[in-house]
Scaffold this active site. Structure first.
Site, PDB file in Angstrom:
ATOM      1  N   LYS A  80      17.688  18.908  -1.231  1.00  0.00           N
ATOM      2  CA  LYS A  80      16.417  18.949  -1.016  1.00  0.00           C
ATOM      3  C   LYS A  80      15.902  18.749  -2.096  1.00  0.00           C
ATOM      4  CE  LYS A  80      15.608  19.823   3.531  1.00  0.00           C
ATOM      5  NZ  LYS A  80      17.153  19.644   3.874  1.00  0.00           N
ATOM      6  N   ASP A  81      14.748  17.808  -2.035  1.00  0.00           N
ATOM      7  CA  ASP A  81      14.190  17.246  -3.932  1.00  0.00           C
ATOM      8  C   ASP A  81      14.851  19.216  -4.310  1.00  0.00           C
ATOM      9  OD1 ASP A  81      12.959  15.406  -1.272  1.00  0.00           O
ATOM     10  OD2 ASP A  81      13.498  14.055  -3.525  1.00  0.00           O
ATOM     11  N   ARG A  82      14.383  18.628  -5.444  1.00  0.00           N
ATOM     12  CA  ARG A  82      14.291  19.220  -6.978  1.00  0.00           C
ATOM     13  C   ARG A  82      13.041  19.762  -7.185  1.00  0.00           C
ATOM     14  NH1 ARG A  82      16.903  20.466 -13.307  1.00  0.00           N
ATOM     15  NH2 ARG A  82      15.796  22.658 -12.984  1.00  0.00           N
TER      16      ARG A  82
END
Length: 344
Positions: A87-89
């Protein structure tokens, strides 16, 4: 090699738009809460077994780093910790992780809670959470300081919802500034380049994604990214199955129009490219410019596969929080990129 023909730094920017360039500009990710992602699980834990599944909310945290924290907290080898997808940071995200604890008591998971990580719930399950074991993700993305024609933007949003967007791999796959593509160039020149197993897999995946994007961009430019060519491999919506379009009859065209099936592009590797006729000629023409990379992917052992060229966004919704702030929400299947939607 491709490096002689394209600037990796601007690879994503160079890809063709389905509807011409955007009619507005905006700021994204002004804060992590502006980019919210929630995993859509493929299954739920059954309550028994040696694996503990944890539903975790993270803020400004890398998925792999959270996995490492779980490994340390539980006192297990990193291989005993898994997750369905990265998932996006720079976001607020929620997803499942699993930790294998055979014959062991669970630690106090709430002791991990911090300003950047919260264990929302946990339950036992009989199996490890495998990569790719998810239906997709939902997104709630806030765009700020919008400039441009608001009416034209509304029209574009409607068009995206009705017609979908090109299913490009996003910058996350090719690396910021095309960094993974630069490494791929080095790897194909020197196959003995020292890389960890995970890094090598990431680089090979980036190279294959680059080639897919090139074929898709060529079809966007030609205006046939969302309609079949003779010989196309047509993928069923929500499935990896496909069939070859030997002809373009009215039934097929009707199914494509209602997004029941989609034209596909190549994920290059070993084996025979299944497409034929007009589609085969187009793909051969594009990939012919990257023969060294195609050979490198084949020697690395990757196998031919297909990916839909079109990404449907039928659940796209939006509302104006104020005159220059737009809040969007939509769901995407696993492997699709929200940035490819926002790009249009």
């Amino acid at each position: 090699m491709p490096s002689e023909r394209i600037s990796y730094d601007s690879h994503v920017d160079s890809l063709a738009y389905a509807n011409a360039k955007p009619v507005a500009d905006a700021r994204m990710r002004q804060c992590p809460e502006d980019f919210q992602v929630t995993e859509i699980p493929l299954l739920e834990p059954d309550g028994e077994g040696e694996h503990v599944w944890l539903w975790i909310r993270k803020r400004n945290e890398n998925t792999q780093h959270v996995a490492e924290l779980l490994s340390t907290h539980a006192g297990v080898h990193p291989r005993q910790v898994s997750y369905a997808g990265m998932k996006d940071r720079h976001a607020v995200t929620e997803q499942w992780f699993s930790v294998q604890l055979p014959g062991r008591e669970e630690p106090d998971w709430q002791a991990m809670d911090s300003a950047t990580l919260t264990v929302l719930r946990h339950a036992r399950h009989s199996r490890k959470l495998r990569r790719g074991t998810l239906k997709g993700n939902t997104f709630r993305i806030t765009l700020r300081d919008i400039t441009g024609d608001r009416d034209a933007l509304e029209q574009r949003l409607v068009k995206v919802r009705e017609q979908g967007v090109p299913n490009y791999f996003g910058e996350q796959r090719v690396g910021r500034g095309g960094s993974n593509l630069h490494t791929a160039d080095k790897l194909f020149i020197n196959p003995k380049l020292r890389l960890s197993r995970n890094k090598r897999g990431l680089i090979l995946s980036a190279a294959r994604s680059f080639l897919f994007n090139q074929v898709l961009s060529a079809r966007v430019q030609a205006g046939n990214w969302n309609v079949p060519l003779v010989g196309d491999a047509m993928q069923l919506q929500g499935s990896h199955s496909y069939f070859i379009a030997a002809s373009l009859d009215t039934d097929l065209l009707s199914r494509v129009a209602c997004q029941d099936v989609h034209p596909t592009g190549p994920l290059h590797g070993r084996g025979e490219n299944p497409v034929r006729d007009d589609c085969r000629r187009l793909e051969t023409g594009v990939l012919g410019d990257y023969a060294g990379w195609c050979e490198g992917l084949e020697k690395a052992g990757l196998v031919q596969d297909r990916r839909a060229l079109r990404l449907g966004v039928p659940e796209l919704e939006w509302q104006w929080a104020d005159a220059d702030t737009l809040v969007t929400s939509f769901a995407l299947p696993a492997g699709a990129y929200a940035t490819s939607v926002l790009r249009e």
